[in-house]
Design a protein around this motif. Structure first.
Motif, PDB file in Angstrom:
ATOM      1  N   GLY A  75      35.826  51.179   3.018  1.00  0.00           N
ATOM      2  CA  GLY A  75      34.825  52.106   3.544  1.00  0.00           C
ATOM      3  C   GLY A  75      33.471  51.446   3.703  1.00  0.00           C
ATOM      4  O   GLY A  75      32.762  51.675   4.693  1.00  0.00           O
ATOM      5  N   LEU A  76      33.098  50.607   2.740  1.00  0.00           N
ATOM      6  CA  LEU A  76      31.807  49.928   2.809  1.00  0.00           C
ATOM      7  C   LEU A  76      31.798  48.904   3.946  1.00  0.00           C
ATOM      8  O   LEU A  76      30.793  48.754   4.663  1.00  0.00           O
ATOM      9  CB  LEU A  76      31.487  49.257   1.480  1.00  0.00           C
ATOM     10  CG  LEU A  76      30.120  48.600   1.334  1.00  0.00           C
ATOM     11  CD1 LEU A  76      28.999  49.547   1.733  1.00  0.00           C
ATOM     12  CD2 LEU A  76      29.912  48.102  -0.096  1.00  0.00           C
ATOM     13  N   MET A  77      32.912  48.198   4.134  1.00  0.00           N
ATOM     14  CA  MET A  77      32.992  47.250   5.245  1.00  0.00           C
ATOM     15  C   MET A  77      32.902  47.977   6.584  1.00  0.00           C
ATOM     16  O   MET A  77      32.238  47.501   7.520  1.00  0.00           O
ATOM     17  CB  MET A  77      34.290  46.446   5.147  1.00  0.00           C
ATOM     18  CG  MET A  77      34.278  45.394   4.051  1.00  0.00           C
ATOM     19  SD  MET A  77      35.703  44.276   4.113  1.00  0.00           S
ATOM     20  CE  MET A  77      36.996  45.361   3.490  1.00  0.00           C
ATOM     21  N   LEU A  78      33.562  49.142   6.687  1.00  0.00           N
ATOM     22  CA  LEU A  78      33.475  49.926   7.922  1.00  0.00           C
ATOM     23  C   LEU A  78      32.056  50.434   8.127  1.00  0.00           C
ATOM     24  O   LEU A  78      31.543  50.432   9.261  1.00  0.00           O
ATOM     25  CB  LEU A  78      34.458  51.098   7.866  1.00  0.00           C
ATOM     26  CG  LEU A  78      34.428  52.056   9.059  1.00  0.00           C
ATOM     27  CD1 LEU A  78      34.684  51.303  10.366  1.00  0.00           C
ATOM     28  CD2 LEU A  78      35.437  53.185   8.880  1.00  0.00           C
ATOM     29  N   MET A  79      31.406  50.861   7.046  1.00  0.00           N
ATOM     30  CA  MET A  79      30.027  51.337   7.145  1.00  0.00           C
ATOM     31  C   MET A  79      29.111  50.215   7.640  1.00  0.00           C
ATOM     32  O   MET A  79      28.234  50.439   8.490  1.00  0.00           O
ATOM     33  CB  MET A  79      29.564  51.840   5.779  1.00  0.00           C
ATOM     34  CG  MET A  79      28.240  52.574   5.810  1.00  0.00           C
ATOM     35  SD  MET A  79      28.376  54.151   6.685  1.00  0.00           S
ATOM     36  CE  MET A  79      26.657  54.596   6.860  1.00  0.00           C
ATOM     37  N   GLN A  80      29.323  49.017   7.143  1.00  0.00           N
ATOM     38  CA  GLN A  80      28.535  47.872   7.599  1.00  0.00           C
ATOM     39  C   GLN A  80      28.755  47.630   9.086  1.00  0.00           C
ATOM     40  O   GLN A  80      27.794  47.386   9.834  1.00  0.00           O
ATOM     41  CB  GLN A  80      28.911  46.620   6.808  1.00  0.00           C
ATOM     42  CG  GLN A  80      28.152  45.377   7.245  1.00  0.00           C
ATOM     43  CD  GLN A  80      28.599  44.128   6.503  1.00  0.00           C
ATOM     44  OE1 GLN A  80      29.114  44.214   5.399  1.00  0.00           O
ATOM     45  NE2 GLN A  80      28.422  42.974   7.113  1.00  0.00           N
ATOM     46  N   PHE A  81      30.007  47.716   9.533  1.00  0.00           N
ATOM     47  CA  PHE A  81      30.316  47.524  10.947  1.00  0.00           C
ATOM     48  C   PHE A  81      29.627  48.584  11.812  1.00  0.00           C
ATOM     49  O   PHE A  81      29.032  48.265  12.853  1.00  0.00           O
ATOM     50  CB  PHE A  81      31.835  47.573  11.150  1.00  0.00           C
ATOM     51  CG  PHE A  81      32.256  47.645  12.598  1.00  0.00           C
ATOM     52  CD1 PHE A  81      32.233  46.502  13.392  1.00  0.00           C
ATOM     53  CD2 PHE A  81      32.656  48.848  13.165  1.00  0.00           C
ATOM     54  CE1 PHE A  81      32.606  46.566  14.741  1.00  0.00           C
ATOM     55  CE2 PHE A  81      33.037  48.914  14.497  1.00  0.00           C
ATOM     56  CZ  PHE A  81      32.999  47.770  15.285  1.00  0.00           C
ATOM     57  N   LEU A  82      29.719  49.861  11.390  1.00  0.00           N
ATOM     58  CA  LEU A  82      29.124  50.945  12.163  1.00  0.00           C
ATOM     59  C   LEU A  82      27.605  50.808  12.232  1.00  0.00           C
ATOM     60  O   LEU A  82      26.996  51.031  13.286  1.00  0.00           O
ATOM     61  CB  LEU A  82      29.502  52.295  11.542  1.00  0.00           C
ATOM     62  CG  LEU A  82      30.986  52.683  11.606  1.00  0.00           C
ATOM     63  CD1 LEU A  82      31.230  53.946  10.787  1.00  0.00           C
ATOM     64  CD2 LEU A  82      31.432  52.884  13.046  1.00  0.00           C
ATOM     65  N   MET A  83      26.991  50.444  11.112  1.00  0.00           N
ATOM     66  CA  MET A  83      25.543  50.291  11.089  1.00  0.00           C
ATOM     67  C   MET A  83      25.096  49.083  11.915  1.00  0.00           C
ATOM     68  O   MET A  83      24.072  49.134  12.604  1.00  0.00           O
ATOM     69  CB  MET A  83      25.053  50.167   9.644  1.00  0.00           C
ATOM     70  CG  MET A  83      25.189  51.460   8.851  1.00  0.00           C
ATOM     71  SD  MET A  83      24.689  51.290   7.110  1.00  0.00           S
ATOM     72  CE  MET A  83      22.944  50.922   7.286  1.00  0.00           C
ATOM     73  N   ARG A  84      25.863  48.004  11.855  1.00  0.00           N
ATOM     74  CA  ARG A  84      25.508  46.828  12.639  1.00  0.00           C
ATOM     75  C   ARG A  84      25.619  47.125  14.140  1.00  0.00           C
ATOM     76  O   ARG A  84      24.767  46.727  14.934  1.00  0.00           O
ATOM     77  CB  ARG A  84      26.408  45.647  12.260  1.00  0.00           C
ATOM     78  CG  ARG A  84      25.975  44.316  12.887  1.00  0.00           C
ATOM     79  CD  ARG A  84      26.832  43.171  12.393  1.00  0.00           C
ATOM     80  NE  ARG A  84      26.718  42.992  10.962  1.00  0.00           N
ATOM     81  CZ  ARG A  84      25.706  42.386  10.348  1.00  0.00           C
ATOM     82  NH1 ARG A  84      24.698  41.901  11.067  1.00  0.00           N
ATOM     83  NH2 ARG A  84      25.682  42.264   9.044  1.00  0.00           N
ATOM     84  N   ARG A  85      26.682  47.845  14.524  1.00  0.00           N
ATOM     85  CA  ARG A  85      26.880  48.194  15.929  1.00  0.00           C
ATOM     86  C   ARG A  85      25.769  49.104  16.443  1.00  0.00           C
ATOM     87  O   ARG A  85      25.366  49.026  17.605  1.00  0.00           O
ATOM     88  CB  ARG A  85      28.235  48.880  16.109  1.00  0.00           C
ATOM     89  CG  ARG A  85      28.626  49.099  17.566  1.00  0.00           C
ATOM     90  CD  ARG A  85      29.992  49.708  17.686  1.00  0.00           C
ATOM     91  NE  ARG A  85      30.040  51.058  17.118  1.00  0.00           N
ATOM     92  CZ  ARG A  85      31.112  51.850  17.158  1.00  0.00           C
ATOM     93  NH1 ARG A  85      32.232  51.405  17.710  1.00  0.00           N
ATOM     94  NH2 ARG A  85      31.073  53.055  16.627  1.00  0.00           N
TER      95      ARG A  85
END
Length: 436
Positions: free
Chosen positions: A192-202
Motif C-alpha cells: 500500500g505504501l509503495m502504491l501510495m508513493q507511485f500515486l503521489m509521484r504521478r
C-alpha cells in the motif's frame, strides 16, 4: 407513525443512503450537519426513540476523542509538534520520499499499539507542519498517514476497534493476532505504501517546491526553535501514562475512553491552563458528526438491517470455510468502507460465534478474514474509519480541505490492493496450503 417493521427498515435504509449522499455532496452541506439531519429525522419518524438514539452513541469513542484532543492541544501549545517537525526535516534533509516513508512507518507502528484516532491526532499536526515548511500541499501526505494508521492498526489486538471486538467475542489473545493477522497486514502495508508513493509521484506531490538555498534556511531555522520544555515534559509524561493504561486497559477493566478522559483532565489540572481555552480547541464538529452518524447507523442496527446482512453471509458461507474466507474478507471490506465497521463487526462476530458451536476450531480462519476485511476496508472512503474523519477535520482547521472524492483518489486504489493481497494471501495459506 405506526409503521410495520419492514417499513421502518426501509425508512432506516433510505435515511442512511440520504445522509451518505449529503456527506458525499459536502460542497453544499457540511458533513456534520448532514449527520445531524439524518439523526434527527431518524428520531422524528419514530425509527428510534430519543433514548434508543442516545444509547446507540458509542461514548467510549466520544470520550476517547475528547480526551486525546485535549492532550494533543496541550502538547501542541508546548511546541512539541513543531519540535518533532523540525527534527523530522533535519533527519530527512527535506527528501519528500523519505518523509513519506518515515512518517508512514512511524504512524503504522504507533497505530499497532495505540488506537488509530490517537495516532492521527498525534501525527497529522506534525505532518502538516513539515509540509507547510517545505511549501507542499499537505493533503496527500495526510491521507498517506491515515492509510498507514488504518493498516498498522490491523496488526494487533489493540490497534483497531474491530480487532478488540473480535478478540473479546472470539476469546482471542494478543499473540493470536500477531500470528494470524500481522504477517498479512504487514505485506499489505508495504504494498500500500509503495502504491501510495507511485500515486503521489504521478500526481506531482513528491516534487520539491523549495530551492536548495531555501531548504538550507529551513534546516537552519529548524534547529533554532523556542519551546516550553516544562509544559512539554508534563504533557509527555501524561501521554506516556495514557499509553501504558491503554495497554493495561483490559486487565484493569477500563475502557480507553475513560482512561483518556481521566488522564487529559489530570494534565489540564497540572498545567494550570484555562479550561475555557482548552475547550475552545476541541474539534466539536468532529465529535458531533460521530454522534449523529452513530444514531443513523443505530437505526440500521435497531431495525435489523445488520442482522439480515449477517444472516445472508452465513447462508453464503455455510460450512465451506475456504469460500467463507473470501466471502467474509471481501464483503467486510466493502461494507466497512461505507458504514462504521464497529456495529457490523459486532453483528458478524455474533454470527461467527454461533457457527463456532457447530464447526469448532475449524472455523477460526473466518475470524481473521473478518479482521483483515473490516480493518483494511476502512481506507476505502473518507467515512470508512474514525481516523479518516478526524484527520480531515484536523486538516480543515489548518485550511486544507480533504473532500470525499479527494480522499478516494488515493484511499480507494490502496484499499483495493491491500484488501485483495491480504485476503488472497490469507486464503492461499489457509485454504490452499492448509496451514493454520
Amino acid at each position: 407513525m405506526h409503521l410495520s417493521q419492514n417499513a421502518l427498515m426501509g425508512w432506516a435504509i433510505a435515511l442512511f443512503v440520504g445522509t451518505y449522499v449529503l456527506i458525499v455532496l459536502e460542497k453544499y452541506i457540511h458533513r456534520t450537519m448532514a449527520a445531524l439531519l439524518g439523526a434527527s429525522v431518524m428520531m422524528a419518524l419514530g425509527i428510534l426513540t430519543s433514548k434508543q438514539a442516545w444509547s446507540s452513541i458509542d461514548f467510549n469513542t466520544i470520550f476517547l476523542l475528547f480526551g486525546m484532543m485535549n492532550i494533543v492541544t496541550i502538547l501542541s501549545h508546548s511546541g512539541f509538534f513543531q519540535l518533532v517537525a523540525d527534527r523530522a526535516v533535519i533527519f530527512t534533509r527535506g527528501d519528500l520520499t523519505r518523509i513519506l516513508w518515515v512518517f508512514s512507518l512511524l504512524t503504522a507502528l504507533f497505530s499497532a499499539f495505540l488506537d488509530n484516532v490517537t495516532t492521527v491526532l498525534f501525527m497529522v499536526p506534525v505532518m502538516i507542519r513539515v509540509t507547510k515548511q517545505l511549501k507542499l500541499n499537505p493533503i496527500p501526505f495526510v491521507i498517506a498517514l491515515v492509510i498507514a494508521s488504518n493498516t498498522g492498526g490491523t496488526l494487533t489486538l489493540i490497534g483497531d476497534p474491530p480487532n478488540i471486538i473480535i478478540g473479546s467475542i472470539a476469546n482471542k489473545g494478543f499473540n493470536d493476532f500477531l500470528i494470524e493477522v500481522a504477517p498479512y497486514a504487514s505485506v499489505a502495508f508495504l504494498l500500500g505504501l509503495m502504491l501510495m508513493q507511485f500515486l503521489m509521484r504521478r500526481a506531482g506531490d513528491l516534487k520539491a517546491k523549495v530551492t536548495p538555498e531555501e531548504l538550507q534556511q529551513i534546516l537552519h531555522a529548524s534547529s533554532q526553535g523556542q519551546f516550553d520544555y516544562p509544559l512539554m515534559r508534563k504533557a509527555l509524561v501524561v501521554f506516556a501514562l495514557t499509553i501504558v493504561l491503554f495497554v493495561l486497559a483490559r486487565p484493569l477493566g477500563l475502557e480507553a475512553g475513560v482512561i483518556a478522559l481521566l488522564t487529559s483532565t489530570i494534565l489540564a489540572l497540572l498545567t494550570g491552563l484555562s479550561a475555557a481555552w482548552i475547550m475552545e480547541k476541541v474539534e466539536w464538529t468532529t465529535l458531533i458528526f460521530f454522534m449523529g452518524l452513530f444514531v443513523v447507523i443505530g437505526g440500521l442496527e435497531h431495525t435489523g438491517v445488520f442482522a439480515i446482512i449477517a444472516d445472508h453471509l452465513q447462508v453464503l458461507i455455510g460450512q465451506d470455510i475456504k469460500q467463507g474466507i473470501l466471502v467474509l474478507g471481501f464483503s467486510s471490506a466493502l461494507i466497512s468502507g461505507f458504514v462504521d465497521n464497529i456495529p457490523f463487526t459486532i453483528s458478524m462476530a455474533k454470527v461467527l460465534k454461533d457457527m463456532q458451536t457447530t464447526l469448532g476450531p475449524a472455523m477460526d480462519p473466518l475470524w481473521w478474514a473478518l479482521s483483515l476485511g473490516a480493518c483494511l476496508g476502512g481506507n476505502l472512503t473518507l467515512i470508512g474509519a474514525s481516523a479518516n474523519i478526524v484527520s480531515a477535520d484536523l486538516a480543515d482547521r489548518e485550511g486544507y480541505k480533504i473532500t470525499f472524492f479527494g480522499f478516494m483518489k488515493y484511499g480507494t486504489p490502496v484499499a483495493f490492493v491491500t484488501v485483495t493481497v491480504a485476503v488472497l494471501l490469507f486464503w492461499v495459506t489457509h485454504a490452499v496450503m492448509g496451514l493454520q
